[in-house]
Design an enzyme around this catalytic site. Structure first.
Site, PDB file in Angstrom:
ATOM      1  N   LYS A   1      -0.300  -5.702  -6.810  1.00 20.01           N
ATOM      2  CA  LYS A   1       0.548  -4.819  -6.577  1.00 20.01           C
ATOM      3  C   LYS A   1      -0.204  -3.642  -6.359  1.00 20.01           C
ATOM      4  O   LYS A   1      -1.166  -3.945  -7.004  1.00 20.01           O
ATOM      5  CB  LYS A   1       1.679  -4.263  -7.581  1.00 20.01           C
ATOM      6  CG  LYS A   1       2.814  -3.777  -6.892  1.00 20.01           C
ATOM      7  CD  LYS A   1       4.052  -3.831  -8.253  1.00 20.01           C
ATOM      8  CE  LYS A   1       5.184  -2.699  -7.774  1.00 20.01           C
ATOM      9  NZ  LYS A   1       6.207  -2.657  -8.060  1.00 20.01           N
TER      10      LYS A   1
ATOM     11  N   ASN B   1      -3.155   0.288   0.835  1.00 18.69           N
ATOM     12  CA  ASN B   1      -1.407   0.577   1.658  1.00 18.69           C
ATOM     13  C   ASN B   1      -1.563   2.413   2.284  1.00 18.69           C
ATOM     14  O   ASN B   1      -1.826   3.574   1.521  1.00 18.69           O
ATOM     15  CB  ASN B   1      -1.444   1.235   0.202  1.00 18.69           C
ATOM     16  CG  ASN B   1       0.450   0.906   0.390  1.00 18.69           C
ATOM     17  OD1 ASN B   1       0.761   1.263   1.660  1.00 18.69           O
ATOM     18  ND2 ASN B   1       1.329   0.151  -0.700  1.00 18.69           N
TER      19      ASN B   1
ATOM     20  N   CYS C   1       3.258   1.958   2.552  1.00 22.33           N
ATOM     21  CA  CYS C   1       4.583   2.618   1.960  1.00 22.33           C
ATOM     22  C   CYS C   1       5.784   3.139   2.453  1.00 22.33           C
ATOM     23  O   CYS C   1       5.330   4.379   2.625  1.00 22.33           O
ATOM     24  CB  CYS C   1       4.025   3.184   0.771  1.00 22.33           C
ATOM     25  SG  CYS C   1       5.834   2.550  -0.778  1.00 22.33           S
TER      26      CYS C   1
ATOM     27  N   LYS D   1      -3.764  -1.181   5.329  1.00 20.20           N
ATOM     28  CA  LYS D   1      -3.132  -1.738   5.521  1.00 20.20           C
ATOM     29  C   LYS D   1      -2.248  -0.823   6.794  1.00 20.20           C
ATOM     30  O   LYS D   1      -1.921  -0.420   6.181  1.00 20.20           O
ATOM     31  CB  LYS D   1      -1.895  -2.320   4.614  1.00 20.20           C
ATOM     32  CG  LYS D   1      -0.516  -2.758   4.570  1.00 20.20           C
ATOM     33  CD  LYS D   1      -0.046  -4.040   3.374  1.00 20.20           C
ATOM     34  CE  LYS D   1       1.586  -4.562   3.202  1.00 20.20           C
ATOM     35  NZ  LYS D   1       1.523  -5.276   1.851  1.00 20.20           N
TER      36      LYS D   1
ATOM     37  N   ASN E   1       3.136  -3.225   7.705  1.00 21.42           N
ATOM     38  CA  ASN E   1       4.145  -3.398   6.284  1.00 21.42           C
ATOM     39  C   ASN E   1       5.773  -3.062   6.597  1.00 21.42           C
ATOM     40  O   ASN E   1       6.071  -3.627   7.941  1.00 21.42           O
ATOM     41  CB  ASN E   1       3.682  -1.944   5.333  1.00 21.42           C
ATOM     42  CG  ASN E   1       3.839  -1.487   4.224  1.00 21.42           C
ATOM     43  OD1 ASN E   1       4.868  -2.507   3.439  1.00 21.42           O
ATOM     44  ND2 ASN E   1       3.248  -1.332   3.216  1.00 21.42           N
TER      45      ASN E   1
END
Length: 433
Positions: A105, A195, A198, A236, A263
């Protein structure tokens, strides 16, 4: 399609004091009608038959192993960043069951800024009460960074030959990115996934999707990361952009070894028509979430295809990888992503639906597809379907030419069309073999 109020809980009987439902909410309320999505609803059997795995590798039949960016995975299925990679216990479970790789995570240096709420998930169900869509507004890891580092170190000590990837996120701060990379590398992670995608919570702090939607900033941050990291870096990407190949270019041009897509898709799951409030509701309010699971697969395949064609065109001969994400629930789903150019595939929501042992079903389904087509390795069919994408105008030309060729081969419409001078040609025009 059902969201929050199926007409009748399938686990209840007509007598309040009769055989009891497995649903704890109904037991507490002694209800006979369902006023929420009952988690005790029966699940359908997974369509893929499970196969035996040893340390993630198949024991017989076509090999599922992949080598990407210097990493060796026993199979292409990777735990996607999210709840399935939230601590040592669950990541250990993933390795024990046979997952090809695990992405933890998403981590940040200061977890004190991360505060989750509950409920933060919502399910979309079909007419058979089966889940096919999932929304979340879960944030990144709320566990102390040092705790997560200790657990990542322990995992690498216990599973030295398995691939462990650190998902990381920071604000627009070069020093913070350099620090988090250095500290993760110290504990032995094999690669990084950045990331940039998100869609909820973090964009309010100019993180996640807020960076991923700005190709200039994304490229600059990827440059910082690539200069600092000695391990492979995957960016990502967010689907919440007009053209996903633009941020893909920015990341790869800045030195990233690969990209991962997609995502979750920014979404509102629904509105409760009794309370008139959007759901899932927290104290009567909600926020935009990220949509995932089976229903997003067509969108994900389109994004992956565009990225893969970009890699073929602009990065040919370079060790650039693509990790496909979005609605992968069966081995056949994975095969589609690989046919469109994915080196690996990631699963997150599917694990939350089926549990970690589903990896054996996924590998079984993928291997069945390979046997059907006599493929001996993933490389045998990676990208095989990409040449069959073209423009709409080209489709028009191809169809026109095909129809013309068929018409020319039809032969004579009636006996009056026979010609003495072209008698042989007339005969040949009606031969079908």
């Amino acid at each position: 399609m059902l969201f929050s109020q199926p007409p009748q809980c399938v686990n209840l009987t007509s007598r309040v004091n009769g055989p009891q439902t497995k649903c704890p909410l109904h037991i507490a309320r002694r209800q006979t009608t369902c006023r929420h999505v009952c988690n005790a609803a029966p699940r359908t059997k997974h369509p893929d038959s499970p196969i035996e795995l040893r340390n993630g590798a198949v024991v017989e039949g076509p090999s599922l192993a992949v080598d990407v960016n210097g990493l060796h995975l026993p199979n292409p299925f990777v735990i996607g960043s999210g709840p399935p990679g939230t601590n040592y216990q669950v990541m250990k479970k993933a390795f024990d069951e046979g997952w090809g790789g695990v992405i933890c995570k998403t981590l940040s240096l200061d977890s004190s800024k991360v505060v989750n709420v509950t409920p933060r998930y919502a399910k979309l169900r079909d007419s058979n009460n089966q889940v096919f869509g999932w929304e979340n507004f879960e944030l990144i890891s709320d566990r102390p960074f040092e705790t997560m580092l200790d657990e990542l170190r322990r995992l690498k000590q216990e599973y030295p030959d398995r691939v462990l990837i650190a998902s990381i996120m920071e604000e627009y701060n070069k020093g913070a990115w350099e620090e988090i990379i250095a500290r993760c590398e110290e504990v032995g992670v094999d690669a990084f996934e950045i990331n940039f995608s998100c869609p909820h919570g973090l964009p309010e702090r100019k993180m996640g999707m807020a960076m991923g939607q700005d190709p200039e900033i994304l490229g600059e941050v990827c440059g910082w990361i690539s200069a600092a990291a000695t391990k492979p870096v995957w960016a990502k990407l967010s689907p919440n952009v007009t053209d996903i190949t633009v941020p893909a270019h920015s990341a790869l041009d800045a030195g990233c070894e690969g990209v991962a897509a997609i995502n979750t898709i920014q979404s509102v799951m629904g509105v409760n028509l009794d309370t008139l409030r959007p759901e899932p509701t927290v104290e009567g309010y909600t926020t935009l979430g990220g949509y995932s699971y089976k229903s997003v697969k067509p969108i994900a395949l389109g994004k992956v295809m565009n990225i893969a064609r970009t890699i073929q065109k602009d990065y040919a001969g370079k060790d650039v990888s693509l990790s496909g994400i979005g609605g992968i629930d069966t081995g056949s789903d994975a095969a589609e992503f690989i046919l469109l150019g994915s080196d690996t595939v990631q699963v997150c929501t599917g694990v939350m639906i089926h549990g970690y042992p589903v990896i054996k079903n996924l590998c079984g389904g993928l291997q069945s597809f390979m046997k059907k087509h006599n493929f001996n390795s993933i490389a045998d069919f990676k990208g095989m379907s990409l040449p069959y994408f073209t423009t709409h105008s080209d489709l028009v030309v191809r169809q026109r030419e095909s129809l013309a060729a068929k018409k020319a081969k039809v032969g004579l419409a009636n006996d009056s069309e026979w010609s003495g001078d072209k008698f042989v040609e007339n005969s040949e025009s009606m031969v079908g073999n």
